[in-house]
Design an enzyme around this catalytic site. Structure first.
Site, short mmCIF file in Angstrom:
data_model
loop_
_atom_site.label_atom_id
_atom_site.label_comp_id
_atom_site.label_asym_id
_atom_site.label_seq_id
_atom_site.Cartn_x
_atom_site.Cartn_y
_atom_site.Cartn_z
N GLY A 1 2.53 2.09 10.73
CA GLY A 1 3.53 3.14 10.55
C GLY A 1 4.31 3.48 11.81
N ASN B 1 0.86 -1.19 0.00
CA ASN B 1 0.00 0.00 0.00
C ASN B 1 0.89 1.23 0.00
OD1 ASN B 1 -1.83 2.02 0.48
ND2 ASN B 1 -2.36 1.35 2.56
N TRP B 2 0.94 1.90 -1.15
CA TRP B 2 1.87 3.03 -1.30
C TRP B 2 1.29 4.33 -0.76
CZ3 TRP B 2 3.85 1.67 -6.95
CH2 TRP B 2 4.63 0.51 -6.87
N LYS B 3 0.02 4.32 -0.39
CA LYS B 3 -0.61 5.52 0.19
C LYS B 3 -0.37 6.75 -0.70
CE LYS B 3 -0.13 3.22 4.60
NZ LYS B 3 -0.02 3.29 6.04
N GLU C 1 -5.60 -4.74 10.80
CA GLU C 1 -4.54 -3.77 10.98
C GLU C 1 -4.75 -3.01 12.29
OE1 GLU C 1 -2.49 -2.56 7.14
OE2 GLU C 1 -4.35 -1.42 7.16
N GLY D 1 2.84 -1.31 4.28
CA GLY D 1 2.91 0.11 3.97
C GLY D 1 4.35 0.52 3.70
N GLY D 2 5.00 1.08 4.73
CA GLY D 2 6.35 1.64 4.60
C GLY D 2 7.33 0.72 3.90
N HIS E 1 -9.54 1.45 5.07
CA HIS E 1 -8.22 1.52 5.72
C HIS E 1 -8.30 2.45 6.93
CE1 HIS E 1 -4.06 2.59 6.44
NE2 HIS E 1 -3.76 1.44 5.87
N GLU F 1 -6.55 4.79 7.98
CA GLU F 1 -6.35 6.23 7.73
C GLU F 1 -7.61 6.87 7.17
OE1 GLU F 1 -2.82 5.43 5.53
OE2 GLU F 1 -1.84 4.94 7.42
N SER G 1 3.31 -2.33 10.35
CA SER G 1 4.75 -2.50 10.56
C SER G 1 5.28 -3.88 10.17
CB SER G 1 5.12 -2.15 12.01
OG SER G 1 4.82 -0.78 12.28
P1 PGA Z 1 2.86 0.14 7.66
O1 PGA Z 1 1.39 0.42 7.02
O2 PGA Z 1 3.34 -1.16 7.06
O3 PGA Z 1 3.68 1.32 7.23
O4 PGA Z 1 2.68 0.04 9.12
C1 PGA Z 1 0.48 -0.63 6.86
C2 PGA Z 1 -0.79 -0.15 6.24
O5 PGA Z 1 -1.22 0.98 6.52
O6 PGA Z 1 -1.42 -0.89 5.45
#
Ligand code: PGA
Length: 263
Positions: A172, A8-10, A166, A232-233, A94, A96, A211
Site C-alpha cells: 500500500g 485482495n479487496w480488504k 509481501e 491490493g490497491g 496477511h 495487516e 504495490s
Molecule cells: P497493495 O496490497 O497491492 O495495495 O500494496 C497488497 C496486499 O496487501 O496484498
C-alpha cells in the site's frame, strides 16, 4: 506451474461495488487458460460475488479463516463456511492481520492446517518490515517466519499451499520491491520450502505482493521463482486488475519448469 493472480479487496468494497467490479472483471477478462485468477472480497460479499462470477473462470478467495472447524467462536468464519460460499483459496497471515491484529506464526500455521482440512488452498503470507531489511535480516526473518507458519503442514499437502511474499514496506505504499530483489527473496523462500517439503517445494507457487501495478507486473512475472501476484490497491478497479491478470512474461522466462493447471 500455473501462475496465480489474486486481488485482495480488504475492507474496501461495499457489496454493491464488489458485485459491480466482479461483474466487470468477469466480462472483460480475456481467456487465460494458462493461469488462475481469483478475487478475495469481504466475507459479506462472498455470496453475491460468487453469483456475479458465475460462468467465468475467476475464482473466489477468503481473506482469512479461523483455525477451529466449528463451535462457539463469535465473529469467526470456518474453512467449511468459506468453501460453502464458493471459495477455493484463502489468505492466511496477511501482514495487516499480523501487525494490526497481532496474529502470530503459530496462529497462521493453525489456520493453514484448518484451510487444508476444508479443501481450501491457503495462501500463507510472510514478509519483512523495513527496519529488518535495512538491517540485512530480511532473509533470516522471512525464512523463520515461513518455517513456523508452515509447521504442521504435511508433505503430501505441499502442492496445495501457496506462499505470498509481501514485504511490509511495500504494501500500500507505492514502493514495490524491484524485480531483482523480489526474485532474490523468492529463491530464498524456495530454498526454505525445500528444507520442509523436499522435492515437492518445486510445486509450491510463491506470489509476490506489495504495490503491484500495471506497470511492474510484466517485469515481476518474468523473474524466476515469481509464480504469481497478490494485488491490493490495483485490484479495486476492474480495468487495472484485468491488465495485471493479463500479464505477459518476457520470452527469456518461458523455460520455467513446473506442472499443469490445477483444478
Ligand atoms: P497493495 O496490497 O497491492 O495495495 O500494496 C497488497 C496486499 O496487501 O496484498
Amino acid at each position: 506451474m500455473t501462475p496465480l493472480v489474486v486481488g485482495n479487496w480488504k475492507m474496501q468494497m461495499p457489496n454493491l461495488s464488489a458485485v459491480t467490479t466482479a461483474r466487470r472483471i468477469a466480462q472483460t477478462l480475456p481467456p487465460l487458460p494458462d493461469r488462475e485468477v481469483a478475487v478475495a472480497p469481504p466475507f459479506t460479499s462472498l455470496g453475491p460475488v460468487a453469483q456475479a462470477l458465475e460462468g467465468s473462470p475467476v475464482l473466489l478467495a477468503g481473506q482469512d479463516l479461523f483455525w477451529e472447524d466449528e463451535g462457539p467462536y463469535t465473529g469467526e468464519i470456518s474453512g467449511a463456511m468459506l468453501r460453502e460460499a464458493g471459495a477455493r483459496y484463502v489468505l492466511v497471515g496477511h501482514s495487516e492481520r499480523r501487525h494490526v491484529l497481532g496474529e502470530t506464526d503459530q496462529m497462521v500455521s493453525l489456520k493453514a492446517q484448518a484451510a487444508l482440512r476444508a479443501s481450501l488452498r491457503p495462501i500463507v503470507c510472510v514478509g519483512e518490515r523495513q527496519d529488518e531489511r535495512v538491517a540485512g535480516r530480511h532473509e533470516a526473518i522471512v525464512g523463520e517466519m515461513l518455517l513456523r507458519s508452515l509447521a504442521g503442514v504435511a508433505v503430501e499437502a505441499a502442492s496445495d499451499i501457496v506462499v505470498g511474499y509481501e514485504p511490509v514496506w511495500a504494501i500500500g505504499t507505492g514502493f514495490a520491491a524491484t524485480g531483482a530483489d523480489a526474485a532474490e527473496m523468492h529463491a530464498c523462500i524456495r530454498d526454505r520450502l525445500r528444507t520442509l517439503f523436499g522435492a515437492k517445494a518445486a510445486d509450491i507457487r510463491i506470489l509476490y505482493g506489495g504495490s503491484v501495478t500495471e506497470q511492474n507486473i510484466d517485469d515481476l512475472m518474468s523473474r524466476h521463482d515469481i509464480d504469481g501476484a497478490l494485488v491490493g490497491g490495483a485490484s479495486l478497479q476492474a480495468p487495472s486488475f484485468v491488465r495485471i491478470a493479463s500479464f505477459q512474461r518476457s520470452p527469456s522466462s518461458t523455460s520455467r519448469g513446473g506442472g499443469g493447471v490445477r483444478g
